[in-house]
Design an enzyme around this catalytic site. Sequence first.
Site, PDB file in Angstrom:
ATOM      1  N   ARG A   1       4.084  -6.661  -5.235  1.00 13.02           N
ATOM      2  CA  ARG A   1       3.246  -6.118  -3.822  1.00 13.02           C
ATOM      3  C   ARG A   1       4.479  -6.813  -2.956  1.00 13.02           C
ATOM      4  O   ARG A   1       4.318  -8.071  -2.490  1.00 13.02           O
ATOM      5  CB  ARG A   1       1.988  -6.145  -3.709  1.00 13.02           C
ATOM      6  CG  ARG A   1       1.372  -6.070  -2.418  1.00 13.02           C
ATOM      7  CD  ARG A   1       1.465  -4.295  -2.131  1.00 13.02           C
ATOM      8  NE  ARG A   1       0.913  -4.295  -0.883  1.00 13.02           N
ATOM      9  CZ  ARG A   1       1.463  -4.032   0.230  1.00 13.02           C
ATOM     10  NH1 ARG A   1       2.969  -3.965   0.264  1.00 13.02           N
ATOM     11  NH2 ARG A   1       1.092  -4.167   1.504  1.00 13.02           N
TER      12      ARG A   1
ATOM     13  N   HIS B   1       4.995  -8.690   3.052  1.00 15.66           N
ATOM     14  CA  HIS B   1       4.473  -7.829   3.879  1.00 15.66           C
ATOM     15  C   HIS B   1       3.484  -8.833   4.849  1.00 15.66           C
ATOM     16  O   HIS B   1       3.239  -9.917   4.390  1.00 15.66           O
ATOM     17  CB  HIS B   1       3.630  -6.639   3.381  1.00 15.66           C
ATOM     18  CG  HIS B   1       2.402  -7.053   2.529  1.00 15.66           C
ATOM     19  ND1 HIS B   1       2.551  -7.443   1.436  1.00 15.66           N
ATOM     20  CD2 HIS B   1       1.028  -7.133   2.803  1.00 15.66           C
ATOM     21  CE1 HIS B   1       1.452  -7.928   0.807  1.00 15.66           C
ATOM     22  NE2 HIS B   1       0.454  -7.491   1.945  1.00 15.66           N
TER      23      HIS B   1
ATOM     24  N   HIS C   1      -0.197  -8.423   7.508  1.00 19.58           N
ATOM     25  CA  HIS C   1      -1.157  -7.559   8.102  1.00 19.58           C
ATOM     26  C   HIS C   1      -1.458  -8.011   9.743  1.00 19.58           C
ATOM     27  O   HIS C   1      -1.993  -9.102  10.116  1.00 19.58           O
ATOM     28  CB  HIS C   1      -2.397  -7.486   7.356  1.00 19.58           C
ATOM     29  CG  HIS C   1      -2.305  -7.326   5.960  1.00 19.58           C
ATOM     30  ND1 HIS C   1      -1.981  -6.201   5.363  1.00 19.58           N
ATOM     31  CD2 HIS C   1      -2.428  -8.291   4.895  1.00 19.58           C
ATOM     32  CE1 HIS C   1      -1.827  -6.215   4.312  1.00 19.58           C
ATOM     33  NE2 HIS C   1      -2.210  -7.627   3.707  1.00 19.58           N
TER      34      HIS C   1
ATOM     35  N   GLU D   1      -6.720 -11.276   4.713  1.00 22.33           N
ATOM     36  CA  GLU D   1      -6.978 -10.752   3.413  1.00 22.33           C
ATOM     37  C   GLU D   1      -7.569 -11.961   2.349  1.00 22.33           C
ATOM     38  O   GLU D   1      -7.188 -13.007   2.470  1.00 22.33           O
ATOM     39  CB  GLU D   1      -5.394 -10.591   3.009  1.00 22.33           C
ATOM     40  CG  GLU D   1      -5.404 -10.063   1.348  1.00 22.33           C
ATOM     41  CD  GLU D   1      -4.234  -9.707   0.941  1.00 22.33           C
ATOM     42  OE1 GLU D   1      -3.335  -8.857   1.609  1.00 22.33           O
ATOM     43  OE2 GLU D   1      -3.531 -10.238  -0.133  1.00 22.33           O
TER      44      GLU D   1
ATOM     45  N   HIS E   1       3.127 -12.504   3.086  1.00 21.23           N
ATOM     46  CA  HIS E   1       2.926 -12.792   1.949  1.00 21.23           C
ATOM     47  C   HIS E   1       3.465 -11.816   0.976  1.00 21.23           C
ATOM     48  O   HIS E   1       3.662 -10.762   1.300  1.00 21.23           O
ATOM     49  CB  HIS E   1       1.400 -13.142   1.588  1.00 21.23           C
ATOM     50  CG  HIS E   1       0.408 -11.730   2.146  1.00 21.23           C
ATOM     51  ND1 HIS E   1       0.158 -11.767   3.241  1.00 21.23           N
ATOM     52  CD2 HIS E   1      -0.008 -10.783   1.430  1.00 21.23           C
ATOM     53  CE1 HIS E   1      -0.566 -10.805   3.713  1.00 21.23           C
ATOM     54  NE2 HIS E   1      -0.697 -10.043   2.257  1.00 21.23           N
TER      55      HIS E   1
ATOM     56  N   GLU F   1      -4.542  -0.399   4.004  1.00 21.40           N
ATOM     57  CA  GLU F   1      -3.486  -1.508   3.051  1.00 21.40           C
ATOM     58  C   GLU F   1      -2.219  -0.511   3.050  1.00 21.40           C
ATOM     59  O   GLU F   1      -1.064  -1.065   2.807  1.00 21.40           O
ATOM     60  CB  GLU F   1      -3.932  -1.504   1.588  1.00 21.40           C
ATOM     61  CG  GLU F   1      -3.128  -1.730   0.572  1.00 21.40           C
ATOM     62  CD  GLU F   1      -2.581  -3.398   0.664  1.00 21.40           C
ATOM     63  OE1 GLU F   1      -2.914  -3.946   1.511  1.00 21.40           O
ATOM     64  OE2 GLU F   1      -1.622  -3.660  -0.140  1.00 21.40           O
TER      65      GLU F   1
END
Length: 348
Positions: free
Chosen positions: A54, A57, A59, A64, A103, A126
């Site tokens: 993943r 990125h 947020h 999270e 992360h 997300e």
Amino acid sequence: MPSHDSLPTFRFALEESPARVMPGGTAREATIKQLPISTGLAGVSMTLKPGAIRELHWHAIAAEWAYVIRGNVRTTIVGPGGTCETNDFGSGDVWYFPRGHGHAIACLGSEECHFLLIFDNGAFSEFGTFSSTDWVGHIDADVLGRCLGVAPADLKGLAHEELYIVQGRPLPAVIEPNRGSELRPAPQTHRYPFMAQPPWETFPGGRQWRVTVDEFPISTTMSASLFELEPGAIREPHWHPHANEWQYVLEGTVRVGLFGSGGRARVEQLNAGDVGYAPRGYGHYIENCGDKMCKILVAFDSGQYQEISLSTWLSANPAGMVADNFQVPDALVDRWPKKRVFVADGNS
Ligand code: MN
Ligand code: MN
């Protein structure tokens, strides 16, 4: 009975919902779009194949908090001041990434991994994260080339759109050093081995685990509790004065009753893989209505854990006053609990 507005649904069948499917993994989400009552918290169920990442990125609007359901996971994180950490997680482990910290999450080992991501903002999607490929792909090649110290022509192969989940190479068993030469270790760890701890409390009808900011200091905006309930056992009616509650059934089948004042009450059945939600201050209970042990994860949008149980409340009043309040005989109130029950077993 007077008529009342009813409560909206507080259940969403997350694992039965359509997934975003990529070659390296899948993601399903529950936000206020899928579950309008859940304004305080959102969640994602994600699977990654071995070596899948993943991507890097952050947020902008949510922290999270994550729980690993199965498999092994490696994460990297960077915070302000050049602080960073790389961690490995197994089933039952938890991570917390403060809002805005960069992360990435990769599947470690040879088995697919499955984890839940929970966010302290119900409007957080997300699929609206700030992704490294999306960002870097939208920076002028000339600017990017000068910043990375290479010729713009060398950057031709870069992705121009978000990749989200990419299939990478198998991860080595041992954590590799990062590329940096001036980074510092993060002052607080992002990992907490939640289910490796002894239960917080044990009852005839079940067990509870808890993780708050006291045990896991970096997790200032979220906390969680995990219940195992025997068949018939009930997490008694209670409320949380300080936080919204986001529920995920890991195993088994439960019945959840929610009370929202004004005669508004609703009972819904949650099966494994379903999400439930209890807004801050709403009364609720959780009953194991199946024939085997159930396991339910409950997350809060506060670093603290607070609850007030019905039994505690009733015991905090004189017996005669309780009898008059409910218009029942003193003899009935005499038989009610005189201390907190918390979990009622299936035989009571
Ligand atoms: Mn994330
Ligand atoms: Mn609760």
